[in-house]
Design a protein around this motif. Structure first.
Motif, PDB file in Angstrom:
ATOM      1  N   ARG A   1      20.709  11.393 -14.962  1.00 20.40           N
ATOM      2  CA  ARG A   1      20.121  12.839 -14.728  1.00 20.40           C
ATOM      3  C   ARG A   1      19.945  13.085 -13.368  1.00 20.40           C
ATOM      4  O   ARG A   1      20.324  14.184 -12.538  1.00 20.40           O
ATOM      5  CB  ARG A   1      18.979  13.253 -15.509  1.00 20.40           C
ATOM      6  CG  ARG A   1      18.508  14.721 -15.580  1.00 20.40           C
ATOM      7  CD  ARG A   1      17.329  15.015 -16.400  1.00 20.40           C
ATOM      8  NE  ARG A   1      16.162  14.100 -15.590  1.00 20.40           N
ATOM      9  CZ  ARG A   1      15.508  14.312 -14.598  1.00 20.40           C
ATOM     10  NH1 ARG A   1      16.033  15.236 -13.786  1.00 20.40           N
ATOM     11  NH2 ARG A   1      14.704  13.487 -14.435  1.00 20.40           N
ATOM     12  N   LYS A   2      19.265  12.083 -12.753  1.00 24.67           N
ATOM     13  CA  LYS A   2      18.669  12.405 -11.412  1.00 24.67           C
ATOM     14  C   LYS A   2      20.026  12.151 -10.427  1.00 24.67           C
ATOM     15  O   LYS A   2      20.221  12.943  -9.598  1.00 24.67           O
ATOM     16  CB  LYS A   2      17.901  11.133 -11.091  1.00 24.67           C
ATOM     17  CG  LYS A   2      17.297  11.251  -9.575  1.00 24.67           C
ATOM     18  CD  LYS A   2      16.166  12.176  -9.390  1.00 24.67           C
ATOM     19  CE  LYS A   2      15.453  12.001  -8.124  1.00 24.67           C
ATOM     20  NZ  LYS A   2      14.579  13.025  -7.969  1.00 24.67           N
ATOM     21  N   THR A   3      20.861  11.528 -10.696  1.00 27.79           N
ATOM     22  CA  THR A   3      22.236  11.365 -10.053  1.00 27.79           C
ATOM     23  C   THR A   3      22.932  12.680 -10.135  1.00 27.79           C
ATOM     24  O   THR A   3      23.580  13.329  -8.937  1.00 27.79           O
ATOM     25  CB  THR A   3      23.034  10.380 -10.566  1.00 27.79           C
ATOM     26  OG1 THR A   3      22.373   9.203 -10.440  1.00 27.79           O
ATOM     27  CG2 THR A   3      24.238  10.312  -9.587  1.00 27.79           C
ATOM     28  N   GLU A   4      23.110  13.238 -11.132  1.00 35.69           N
ATOM     29  CA  GLU A   4      23.596  14.560 -11.155  1.00 35.69           C
ATOM     30  C   GLU A   4      22.897  15.778 -10.309  1.00 35.69           C
ATOM     31  O   GLU A   4      23.453  16.572  -9.991  1.00 35.69           O
ATOM     32  CB  GLU A   4      23.708  15.012 -12.742  1.00 35.69           C
ATOM     33  CG  GLU A   4      24.717  14.532 -13.694  1.00 35.69           C
ATOM     34  CD  GLU A   4      24.634  14.832 -15.239  1.00 35.69           C
ATOM     35  OE1 GLU A   4      23.672  15.381 -15.441  1.00 35.69           O
ATOM     36  OE2 GLU A   4      25.653  14.356 -15.813  1.00 35.69           O
ATOM     37  N   GLU A   5      21.748  15.740 -10.465  1.00 34.00           N
ATOM     38  CA  GLU A   5      20.915  16.550  -9.762  1.00 34.00           C
ATOM     39  C   GLU A   5      21.119  16.394  -8.265  1.00 34.00           C
ATOM     40  O   GLU A   5      21.425  17.517  -7.569  1.00 34.00           O
ATOM     41  CB  GLU A   5      19.111  16.517 -10.007  1.00 34.00           C
ATOM     42  CG  GLU A   5      18.841  16.941 -11.217  1.00 34.00           C
ATOM     43  CD  GLU A   5      17.472  16.666 -11.370  1.00 34.00           C
ATOM     44  OE1 GLU A   5      16.661  16.298 -10.328  1.00 34.00           O
ATOM     45  OE2 GLU A   5      17.043  17.160 -12.281  1.00 34.00           O
ATOM     46  N   LEU A   6      21.204  15.289  -7.812  1.00 42.10           N
ATOM     47  CA  LEU A   6      21.384  14.984  -6.489  1.00 42.10           C
ATOM     48  C   LEU A   6      22.641  15.450  -6.027  1.00 42.10           C
ATOM     49  O   LEU A   6      23.290  15.913  -4.754  1.00 42.10           O
ATOM     50  CB  LEU A   6      21.227  13.529  -5.942  1.00 42.10           C
ATOM     51  CG  LEU A   6      19.920  13.208  -6.069  1.00 42.10           C
ATOM     52  CD1 LEU A   6      19.777  11.395  -5.873  1.00 42.10           C
ATOM     53  CD2 LEU A   6      19.060  13.691  -5.067  1.00 42.10           C
ATOM     54  N   ILE A   7      23.746  15.316  -6.790  1.00 41.71           N
ATOM     55  CA  ILE A   7      25.175  15.849  -6.483  1.00 41.71           C
ATOM     56  C   ILE A   7      25.115  17.229  -6.568  1.00 41.71           C
ATOM     57  O   ILE A   7      25.677  17.805  -5.790  1.00 41.71           O
ATOM     58  CB  ILE A   7      26.066  15.231  -7.464  1.00 41.71           C
ATOM     59  CG1 ILE A   7      26.233  13.890  -7.342  1.00 41.71           C
ATOM     60  CG2 ILE A   7      27.571  15.812  -7.461  1.00 41.71           C
ATOM     61  CD1 ILE A   7      27.066  13.022  -8.525  1.00 41.71           C
ATOM     62  N   ASN A   8      24.511  17.849  -7.545  1.00 42.27           N
ATOM     63  CA  ASN A   8      24.548  19.393  -7.437  1.00 42.27           C
ATOM     64  C   ASN A   8      23.992  20.043  -6.043  1.00 42.27           C
ATOM     65  O   ASN A   8      23.945  21.021  -5.864  1.00 42.27           O
ATOM     66  CB  ASN A   8      23.823  19.762  -8.807  1.00 42.27           C
ATOM     67  CG  ASN A   8      24.638  19.457  -9.885  1.00 42.27           C
ATOM     68  OD1 ASN A   8      25.970  19.530  -9.906  1.00 42.27           O
ATOM     69  ND2 ASN A   8      23.843  19.576 -11.237  1.00 42.27           N
ATOM     70  N   ASP A   9      22.949  19.290  -5.701  1.00 45.76           N
ATOM     71  CA  ASP A   9      21.966  19.681  -4.717  1.00 45.76           C
ATOM     72  C   ASP A   9      22.751  19.349  -3.271  1.00 45.76           C
ATOM     73  O   ASP A   9      22.236  19.523  -2.255  1.00 45.76           O
ATOM     74  CB  ASP A   9      20.698  19.239  -4.447  1.00 45.76           C
ATOM     75  CG  ASP A   9      19.750  19.757  -5.384  1.00 45.76           C
ATOM     76  OD1 ASP A   9      20.075  20.825  -6.096  1.00 45.76           O
ATOM     77  OD2 ASP A   9      18.724  19.039  -6.034  1.00 45.76           O
ATOM     78  N   SER A  10      23.738  18.812  -3.363  1.00 45.79           N
ATOM     79  CA  SER A  10      24.647  18.106  -2.288  1.00 45.79           C
ATOM     80  C   SER A  10      23.952  17.013  -1.365  1.00 45.79           C
ATOM     81  O   SER A  10      24.236  16.915  -0.335  1.00 45.79           O
ATOM     82  CB  SER A  10      25.093  19.224  -1.319  1.00 45.79           C
ATOM     83  OG  SER A  10      25.997  20.173  -1.860  1.00 45.79           O
ATOM     84  N   LYS A  11      23.378  16.559  -2.108  1.00 45.23           N
ATOM     85  CA  LYS A  11      22.542  15.080  -1.272  1.00 45.23           C
ATOM     86  C   LYS A  11      23.317  13.885  -1.708  1.00 45.23           C
ATOM     87  O   LYS A  11      22.945  12.920  -2.696  1.00 45.23           O
ATOM     88  CB  LYS A  11      21.126  14.988  -2.079  1.00 45.23           C
ATOM     89  CG  LYS A  11      20.414  15.933  -1.456  1.00 45.23           C
ATOM     90  CD  LYS A  11      18.761  16.014  -2.075  1.00 45.23           C
ATOM     91  CE  LYS A  11      17.946  17.181  -1.216  1.00 45.23           C
ATOM     92  NZ  LYS A  11      16.433  16.971  -1.688  1.00 45.23           N
ATOM     93  N   LEU A  12      24.522  13.828  -1.402  1.00 46.26           N
ATOM     94  CA  LEU A  12      25.592  12.816  -1.644  1.00 46.26           C
ATOM     95  C   LEU A  12      25.180  11.540  -1.514  1.00 46.26           C
ATOM     96  O   LEU A  12      25.355  10.686  -1.988  1.00 46.26           O
ATOM     97  CB  LEU A  12      26.824  13.301  -1.048  1.00 46.26           C
ATOM     98  CG  LEU A  12      27.444  14.584  -1.465  1.00 46.26           C
ATOM     99  CD1 LEU A  12      28.750  14.702  -0.933  1.00 46.26           C
ATOM    100  CD2 LEU A  12      27.499  14.664  -3.082  1.00 46.26           C
TER     101      LEU A  12
END
Length: 189
Positions: free
Chosen positions: A141-152
């Motif tokens: 979940r945390k990884t998906e959020e980071l991807i969505n926030d463009s914090k790759l």
């Protein structure tokens, strides 16, 4: 002197025969030296020369015998030392064997403790693996959020941690099982 080469080799420890041959050889040597009358005047000179040779041979013989005796004495001392070492090693081995005999019953008594320790180690490993398993949904979940926030970069870090957790779990699952039934059951899933 040429008669020496025609004589047969003496038998070992045949001292009488050796003495007779030496006297015969000496008599022939003296008769060769004293064939003419003017050679009689040199008898004292011959006698001194023979006495010197005899003293020289006796000194060499004495030195050789002394050297042999020293070698034998050294060899005997080394044998005595080796015998003492062997005796001490045997004593030590006997002590080790006695200690081993007293430890055998203790080994049997500690077998149950060893089995409990194996179970504890398996449980500790399982607890560590459960931490990875239970944190997977949160990490995803945390990884998906980071991807969505463009914090790759941070997302990549979380993915790497997930891959490492997966690798650790697979390693535990497929590693060579111990002989305990629990390990065999875990690997059969």
């Amino acid at each position: 002197m040429s008669t020496k080469s025609t004589l047969s080799p003496p038998a070992p420890l045949d001292l009488g025969r050796l003495e007779a041959e030496a006297k015969s050889s000496a008599a022939k040597h003296v008769s060769n030296l004293l064939q003419r009358p003017e050679q009689l005047e040199k008898v004292d000179q011959y006698r001194r020369r023979v006495a010197r040779k005899k003293a020289s041979v006796e000194a060499m013989l004495k030195t050789a015998v002394q050297s042999q005796l020293d070698g034998v004495r050294t060899g005997l001392n080394q044998l005595q030392s080796a015998l003492q070492d062997v005796y001490e090693i045997k004593q030590s081995l006997d002590e080790v064997e006695e200690h081993y005999r007293t430890l055998q019953p203790l080994h049997r008594k500690l077998e149950q403790t060893r089995l409990e320790n194996d179970k504890f180690c398996q449980l500790a490993t399982a607890m560590e693996n459960l931490k990875h398993i239970f944190t997977v949904p949160e990490s995803v979940r945390k990884t998906e959020e980071l991807i969505n926030d463009s914090k790759l970069l941070q997302a990549h870090k979380h993915l790497t941690e997930l891959e490492q957790a997966r690798d650790d779990l697979l390693f535990e699952l497929y590693k060579q099982p111990n002989q305990s039934p629990t390990d065999k059951m875990v690997c059969s899933f």
